[in-house]
Enzyme design. Structure first.
Site, PDB file in Angstrom:
ATOM      1  N   ILE A  10      16.414  20.738  74.463  1.00 10.56           N
ATOM      2  CA  ILE A  10      16.149  19.328  74.158  1.00 10.56           C
ATOM      3  C   ILE A  10      15.085  19.196  73.080  1.00 10.56           C
ATOM      4  O   ILE A  10      15.203  18.404  72.146  1.00 10.56           O
ATOM      5  CB  ILE A  10      15.701  18.574  75.425  1.00 10.56           C
ATOM      6  CG1 ILE A  10      16.842  18.509  76.434  1.00 10.56           C
ATOM      7  CG2 ILE A  10      15.216  17.161  75.082  1.00 10.56           C
ATOM      8  CD1 ILE A  10      16.456  17.859  77.736  1.00 10.56           C
ATOM      9  N   ASP A 129      -2.440  13.851  76.491  1.00 11.78           N
ATOM     10  CA  ASP A 129      -1.473  13.598  75.415  1.00 11.78           C
ATOM     11  C   ASP A 129      -0.736  12.285  75.680  1.00 11.78           C
ATOM     12  O   ASP A 129       0.496  12.239  75.717  1.00 11.78           O
ATOM     13  CB  ASP A 129      -0.482  14.761  75.322  1.00 11.78           C
ATOM     14  CG  ASP A 129       0.373  14.708  74.047  1.00 11.78           C
ATOM     15  OD1 ASP A 129      -0.026  14.010  73.096  1.00 11.78           O
ATOM     16  OD2 ASP A 129       1.429  15.362  74.020  1.00 11.78           O
TER      17      ASP A 129
END
Length: 219
Positions: A10, A129
């Site tokens: 992915i 993040d």
């Protein structure tokens, strides 16, 4: 994992590869961490194992705090792999590109994201993040916020660390979603409403912003 199960790549980033696969007949995501060739092999293995364990623990702790995040199926320390639930839905980034970012729906979504981040921080988890790519909407339902990608997460009680986490989120909003100042303002309102240390983190965020502006001026 079943023998012979196919894996579909992915994405690939600095920290590792992410595949879609099956785990015991369930749709799954597997995140495989890279070894870093510039590090001593023993040190690299120790750091990789530590980060893998930390990511798995923090995802589980996120769920214990009452937030939605992928179920962890397996932490494979030997192969540096983390098997997790595959989330059907879309990222907040994808969703916001299809709607008016100043609409009541978008502002309410931002408010609830802010509250989710506050809950995470009150549990002493720093995501590390925070971006609109790392928050999903389960089954594309704006009411079902899912926190994902805890690869850089860590435990901290520091107001500074919480403020920096929010600053990263703010920069992600402004760089990815034009004219989203009001959107982040709504997120921050939700954060302050929910957080036990909302005012202190908000004040520290202003200091972090000031340092960021000074750094950009100095180059």
């Amino acid at each position: 994992m079943n023998e012979g199960t196919k894996e579909e790549l992915i994405s690939q980033g600095a920290e590792g590869r992410v595949y879609r696969t099956q785990f015991q007949s369930k749709d799954a995501i597997v995140k495989e961490r890279f070894s870093k060739k510039y590090r001593h092999p023993e040190l690299d293995a120790k750091i990789t194992r530590s980060r893998l364990n930390s990511e798995g623990r923090n995802i589980e702790k996120c769920r214990q705090l009452g937030l939605d995040s992928p179920a962890v199926f397996l932490v494979d320390k030997h192969n540096s792999r983390l098997y997790m639930e595959y989330i059907e839905g879309c990222t907040v980034k994808e969703h916001l590109r299809l709607v008016d970012t100043n609409s009541a729906e978008a502002l309410d979504l931002a408010l609830r994201i802010g509250k989710a981040i506050a809950t995470l921080h009150d549990g002493n988890i720093i995501h590390g993040d925070l971006t609109t790519s790392n928050i999903m909407l389960r089954e594309r339902d704006v009411q079902k916020i899912v926190m994902i990608d805890f690869g850089l997460s860590y435990i901290s009680t520091s107001l500074e660390d919480r403020a920096v986490d929010l600053y990263v989120m703010e920069r992600a909003f402004l760089s990815t979603h034009p004219n989203s100042e009001e959107l982040f303002s709504s997120l921050l309102t939700g954060y302050v409403q929910q957080s036990k240390n909302g005012k202190g983190v908000s004040d520290r965020l202003n200091q972090v912003r000031a340092r960021g502006r000074k750094k950009s001026m100095l180059g």
